[in-house]
Design a protein around this motif. Structure first.
Motif, PDB file in Angstrom:
ATOM      1  N   LEU A 135       0.837  -1.195   0.000  1.00 28.26           N
ATOM      2  CA  LEU A 135       0.000   0.000   0.000  1.00 28.26           C
ATOM      3  C   LEU A 135       0.877   1.253   0.000  1.00 28.26           C
ATOM      4  CD1 LEU A 135      -3.009   1.028   0.601  1.00 28.26           C
ATOM      5  CD2 LEU A 135      -2.316   1.011   2.993  1.00 28.26           C
ATOM      6  N   THR A 136       0.645   2.146  -0.973  1.00 25.74           N
ATOM      7  CA  THR A 136       1.400   3.406  -1.017  1.00 25.74           C
ATOM      8  C   THR A 136       0.430   4.572  -0.937  1.00 25.74           C
ATOM      9  OG1 THR A 136       2.973   2.360  -2.533  1.00 25.74           O
ATOM     10  CG2 THR A 136       3.102   4.739  -2.320  1.00 25.74           C
ATOM     11  N   ASP A 137       0.681   5.498  -0.025  1.00 28.44           N
ATOM     12  CA  ASP A 137      -0.067   6.749   0.012  1.00 28.44           C
ATOM     13  C   ASP A 137       0.559   7.648  -1.052  1.00 28.44           C
ATOM     14  OD1 ASP A 137      -0.921   9.374   0.522  1.00 28.44           O
ATOM     15  OD2 ASP A 137      -1.269   8.917   2.645  1.00 28.44           O
ATOM     16  N   ASP A 160       4.563   4.028   2.769  1.00 25.53           N
ATOM     17  CA  ASP A 160       4.112   2.716   2.310  1.00 25.53           C
ATOM     18  C   ASP A 160       4.053   1.727   3.459  1.00 25.53           C
ATOM     19  OD1 ASP A 160       6.834   2.592   2.691  1.00 25.53           O
ATOM     20  OD2 ASP A 160       7.325   1.796   0.725  1.00 25.53           O
ATOM     21  N   ARG A 161       3.286   0.679   3.255  1.00 28.04           N
ATOM     22  CA  ARG A 161       3.194  -0.392   4.244  1.00 28.04           C
ATOM     23  C   ARG A 161       2.719  -1.671   3.559  1.00 28.04           C
ATOM     24  NH1 ARG A 161      -2.485   0.513   7.497  1.00 28.04           N
ATOM     25  NH2 ARG A 161      -2.043  -1.628   8.126  1.00 28.04           N
ATOM     26  N   ILE A 162       2.867  -2.768   4.299  1.00 26.69           N
ATOM     27  CA  ILE A 162       2.417  -4.068   3.781  1.00 26.69           C
ATOM     28  C   ILE A 162       1.222  -4.540   4.598  1.00 26.69           C
ATOM     29  CG2 ILE A 162       3.022  -6.524   3.667  1.00 26.69           C
ATOM     30  CD1 ILE A 162       5.817  -5.625   2.883  1.00 26.69           C
ATOM     31  N   TYR A 165      -4.593   6.307  -2.658  1.00 26.90           N
ATOM     32  CA  TYR A 165      -3.696   5.200  -2.332  1.00 26.90           C
ATOM     33  C   TYR A 165      -3.531   4.284  -3.540  1.00 26.90           C
ATOM     34  CZ  TYR A 165      -4.839   6.363   2.540  1.00 26.90           C
ATOM     35  OH  TYR A 165      -5.025   7.004   3.733  1.00 26.90           O
ATOM     36  N   PHE A 166      -2.331   3.731  -3.673  1.00 28.32           N
ATOM     37  CA  PHE A 166      -2.131   2.678  -4.673  1.00 28.32           C
ATOM     38  C   PHE A 166      -2.016   1.340  -3.952  1.00 28.32           C
ATOM     39  CE2 PHE A 166       0.728   0.068  -7.413  1.00 28.32           C
ATOM     40  CZ  PHE A 166      -0.234  -0.193  -8.383  1.00 28.32           C
ATOM     41  N   LEU A 167      -2.847   0.403  -4.379  1.00 21.78           N
ATOM     42  CA  LEU A 167      -2.842  -0.944  -3.797  1.00 21.78           C
ATOM     43  C   LEU A 167      -2.234  -1.892  -4.813  1.00 21.78           C
ATOM     44  CD1 LEU A 167      -4.863   0.467  -1.927  1.00 21.78           C
ATOM     45  CD2 LEU A 167      -6.395  -1.467  -2.177  1.00 21.78           C
TER      46      LEU A 167
END
Lengths: 233, 109
Positions: free
Chosen positions: A22-24, A30-32, A66-68
């Motif tokens: 996940l990227t804001d 980012d995070r997983i 957000y990009f998923l």
């Protein structure tokens, strides 16, 4: 992109764990998110939908973009039994985009000639599955009819939360199988996950038609599978 | 992802480059419209010397992404790039297939 997160992402993908990266897009943070992680609200719903569909994309939530990026392990099929149905299934699964392996300890069945180009292991499922464990992105198709060969991998598939567990055999054969599984402590809810008689009911008659019915049922199970919330580590 | 696919996987390559102490930028296709050669989620990874791995198109816009990557590696500021075939001037870095793509470009670390 955070270097630690990249390492974690690659480790999860190698271990065949489903994750959303996940990227804001506003601040680049980012995070997983793993399938078992609960994320609340509309973003959580978008993440759950992404896990189900396997589709990556941009979502707008509460004014943020957000990009998923969805990383699902490639689905695979493990077939127990190097029989006539398996020959047809091996060819069809490849076209449909599944990796497929065939396991059968009976060396008369498991021959290179009958399964040219397929991943074929002439050994007992007990031994093969130790080396190549089942997981939630694997379908188990048991088609030998022989309890000595089929029963162990069926139990293993239920324990591993395989997205599909199918077993060949008439209703009578299956009733006896259920009795055996109950006797060794498999619970009723798990037993109900076994698709038997195997394959979608399309009136399949020949081995190739039964393979079509099985593959269709595997695809249905994969596309409509439930998320394994809390089930993975 | 086994060893064989690992050598071709852009994110695995990015990790190896990072471990070698190289500066790396990661480009990701985040949106596509119309016909686009690479699906959303595809990666191109670039180092400060211009080495690259993976793809965000069929080779149409990689050159432009690599040029932008040098700036992003330098500044650390991510940016969003957009490519299409909107007009004549866009031809050089456009998509000949007629699609349009958005590419998110960021520095690793």
């Amino acid at each position: 992109m955070d270097p630690h997160i990249l390492r974690k992402l690659n480790a999860d993908r190698r271990a065949r764990r489903a994750v959303v990266y996940l990227t804001d897009l506003g601040d680049g943070r980012d995070r997983i998110v793993r399938e078992a992680d609960a994320v609340v609200g509309p973003l959580g719903e978008a993440i759950a939908a992404a896990f189900r569909s396997g589709k990556s994309g941009v979502v707008e939530v509460e004014g943020r973009s957000y990009f998923l990026n969805v990383h699902l392990p490639p689905p695979r099929i493990v077939v127990i039994g190097a029989v006539h149905i398996s020959q047809a299934l091996a060819a069809m699964a490849k076209v449909a985009g599944f990796d497929l392996s065939i396991v059968d300890p009976r060396t008369a069945f498991a021959t290179e000639e009958r399964f040219a180009g397929a991943d074929l292991v002439a050994d007992w499922p007990e031994d093969v599955l130790k080396q190549r464990p089942l997981d939630a992105y694997t379908a188990l198709v048991a088609v030998t009819h022989d309890p000595k060969i089929d029963d162990f991998p069926i139990r293993a598939a239920l324990e591993a939360s395989c997205f599909y567990v199918g077993a060949l055999g008439s209703r009578k054969t299956h009733a006896r199988r259920v009795e055996r599984l109950l006797a060794v402590g498999v619970d009723q809810a798990a037993i109900e996950r076994i698709r038997a008689p195997i394959g979608l009911d399309i009136g399949a008659a020949s081995p190739a038609e039964i393979a079509v019915a099985i593959l269709a049922e595997v695809i249905q199970a994969f596309r409509r599978r439930e998320l394994h919330r809390g089930a993975s580590a | 992802m086994d060893d064989a696919t690992d050598t071709l996987d852009p994110l695995a390559v990015a990790e190896r480059w990072m471990d070698d102490g190289r500066d790396v930028a990661v480009a990701t296709v985040v949106e596509t419209w119309g016909s686009a050669p690479r699906p959303v989620g595809s990666h191109l990874v670039i180092d400060a010397e211009g080495n690259f791995h993976g793809s965000v198109s069929g080779g149409c816009v990689e050159g432009a992404v690599i040029t932008e990557a040098f700036d992003v590696i330098g500044s650390g500021e991510p940016r969003m790039l957009e490519f299409g075939v909107a007009d004549e001037t866009a031809w050089r870095v456009g998509l000949s297939c007629g699609g349009r793509i958005r590419v998110y470009l960021e520095r690793l670390g």
